[in-house]
Enzyme design. Structure first.
Site, PDB file in Angstrom:
ATOM      1  N   CYS A   1       4.558  37.960  61.736  1.00  0.00           N
ATOM      2  CA  CYS A   1       5.761  37.362  61.205  1.00  0.00           C
ATOM      3  C   CYS A   1       6.526  38.073  60.274  1.00  0.00           C
ATOM      4  O   CYS A   1       7.888  37.752  59.918  1.00  0.00           O
ATOM      5  CB  CYS A   1       5.348  35.938  60.346  1.00  0.00           C
ATOM      6  SG  CYS A   1       4.231  34.842  61.603  1.00  0.00           S
TER       7      CYS A   1
ATOM      8  N   HIS B   1      10.419  33.128  55.180  1.00  0.00           N
ATOM      9  CA  HIS B   1       9.446  32.835  56.592  1.00  0.00           C
ATOM     10  C   HIS B   1       9.194  31.343  56.670  1.00  0.00           C
ATOM     11  O   HIS B   1       8.704  30.874  55.809  1.00  0.00           O
ATOM     12  CB  HIS B   1       8.427  33.601  56.651  1.00  0.00           C
ATOM     13  CG  HIS B   1       7.477  33.427  57.928  1.00  0.00           C
ATOM     14  ND1 HIS B   1       7.994  33.348  59.059  1.00  0.00           N
ATOM     15  CD2 HIS B   1       6.280  33.167  58.009  1.00  0.00           C
ATOM     16  CE1 HIS B   1       7.053  32.912  59.918  1.00  0.00           C
ATOM     17  NE2 HIS B   1       5.752  32.893  59.425  1.00  0.00           N
TER      18      HIS B   1
ATOM     19  N   ASN C   1       7.229  27.475  63.333  1.00  0.00           N
ATOM     20  CA  ASN C   1       6.815  28.973  62.870  1.00  0.00           C
ATOM     21  C   ASN C   1       7.245  29.752  63.924  1.00  0.00           C
ATOM     22  O   ASN C   1       6.399  29.525  64.914  1.00  0.00           O
ATOM     23  CB  ASN C   1       5.533  29.163  62.177  1.00  0.00           C
ATOM     24  CG  ASN C   1       5.092  30.553  61.891  1.00  0.00           C
ATOM     25  OD1 ASN C   1       5.918  31.398  62.224  1.00  0.00           O
ATOM     26  ND2 ASN C   1       4.103  30.843  61.271  1.00  0.00           N
TER      27      ASN C   1
END
Length: 317
Positions: free
Chosen positions: A110, A244, A274
Site C-alpha cells: 500500500c 492511504h 482499500n
C-alpha cells in the site's frame, strides 16, 4: 532539482460491489462494514487487468497535464497484483502508450506509490529526466479470500497516476520498512516445482487486524510529523493530508493524535475501499479535480501497509 506534479488521473473497473452485495456472499451487513471500516462500495475488476487500469489512469493523467507520451522520460508503476511478471505493468503501459522511455515496476504494497515517487525524485535530482509518469495500479481482488468477511469487505481494484516534471515541489519524504509476515502476508504464486518441499501458506492476503491498526495509526502520525518538521514547517502550513484509504477509524485516530481537523484529511474510501498502492493517487486525483487545491498549497501524502512499510512525503502543489 526535484519535481512538481502537473497532472493526475485515475481509472476504476466498471463493476461496483456494494455492501449489500457482500452480505449475500458472507455473514456481514452494510451497517457492520460502514461502522468498522467506512466502506460502502468498491469497484471490482471483471475483465480489466492491473495493466488495463494503469493505462486508463495514465491516459487520464497525461490529458490532465497536457503531456504527450513521447515527452515521457520515465514510467514507474507500483503494484503487488500485476497479472504478469513480464511484461511489467509499467512496461505494458509504455508499449500501449507508444512511449519510448525506461519503465519498471516496484513493490511495497500500500506504500508503493510513495516509494515510486521517491524513486522518481532520484532521477530528477540527477538530471536524468524532465518528465515522468508514476502509477499505482491494483487488481487486489485476485488476492482476496471472498469467503473471509474480515478481508473481502475492505479491498477494491483501481489505479491512479501522476505526471511529474522538473521543479521544486517535492519537499521532504520518509520511507520505512519493517520486514516480516506476522502482521500482513500477501502471497505470490506457489508454482508447481516437484522439488520444493516447504509447507505452502494460504494463497490469500492475511492481516492481523489489531496489529495492523496500531502500526497504521502510530506510523502515520509519526511520519507526518517528521516530514513536516523536517522541512521547517508546522501542520498549520499544510492544506490537505491525503492518507492511504484503508480504514476510516485509522484516519480518525490519526486526526486526533495530530490535533488536526478531520476536514484536512481527504477521504474517499467509502466509494472505493482499500485499493492498496492505487489508494493515494486515486484520492489525489479526486482532490485535484475537486477544485479545492491551489498552486502553492502544501499537501502531505501518507501511506502504510504490508512489508511492513510506510511512506510519507511533503509536496508543494
Amino acid at each position: 532539482m526535484s519535481f512538481k506534479i502537473i497532472g493526475t488521473g485515475s481509472c476504476l473497473p466498471e463493476k461496483i460491489v456494494t455492501n449489500d452485495d457482500l452480505a449475500n456472499m458472507v455473514e456481514t451487513s452494510d451497517e457492520w462494514i460502514v461502522q468498522r471500516v467506512g466502506v460502502k462500495q468498491r469497484h471490482v475488476a471483471v475483465s480489466e487487468t492491473a495493466a488495463d487500469l494503469a493505462l486508463g489512469a495514465a491516459l487520464s493523467a497525461l490529458e490532465n497535464s497536457g503531456t504527450k507520451p513521447d515527452e515521457l522520460d520515465l514510467i514507474i508503476a507500483a503494484t503487488i497484483s500485476g497479472d504478469d511478471i513480464c511484461p511489467t505493468v509499467a512496461g505494458s503501459v509504455q508499449s500501449r502508450l507508444g512511449a519510448s522511455c525506461p519503465a519498471f515496476d516496484i513493490s511495497s504494497a500500500c506504500s508503493g506509490f510513495i516509494f515510486a515517487l521517491d524513486t522518481a525524485a532520484g532521477f530528477f535530482a540527477r538530471g536524468m529526466v524532465k518528465k515522468a509518469l508514476v502509477i499505482g495500479a491494483e487488481r487486489i481482488s485476485k488476492l482476496i479470500d471472498w469467503s473471509d468477511r474480515s478481508t473481502c469487505v475492505i479491498f477494491g481494484d483501481g489505479a491512479g497516476a501522476a505526471v511529474l516534471e522538473s521543479g521544486g515541489g517535492y519537499l521532504n519524504s520518509k520511507l520505512v520498512t519493517k520486514g516480516g509476515d506476522d502482521v500482513i502476508h500477501i502471497p505470490s504464486s506457489h508454482g508447481s516445482s516437484p522439488f520444493f518441499k516447504k509447507e505452502l501458506l494460504s494463497p490469500f492476503i492475511f492481516m492481523n487486524g489489531q496489529e495492523t491498526f496500531k502500526f497504521a495509526v502510530n506510523t502515520m502520525t509519526c511520519d507526518i510529523k517528521d516530514v513536516v518538521s523536517g522541512a521547517g514547517m508546522t501542520l498549520d502550513d499544510v492544506a490537505y493530508i491525503v492518507p492511504h484509504q484503508a480504514n476510516i477509524r485509522i484516519i480518525q485516530f490519526a486526526s486526533k493524535k495530530l490535533k488536526q481537523p478531520k476536514e484536512k484529511f481527504f477521504t474517499n474510501l467509502d466509494k472505493y475501499g482499500n485499493t492498496s498502492s492505487a489508494s493515494v493517487p486515486i484520492a489525489l486525483d479526486e482532490l485535484n479535480r475537486s477544485g479545492k487545491l491551489n498552486r502553492g498549497d502544501i499537501i502531505v501524502l501518507s501511506a502504510f501497509g504490508g512489508g511492513l512499510s510506510s511512506g510519507t512525503c511533503l509536496i508543494r502543489w
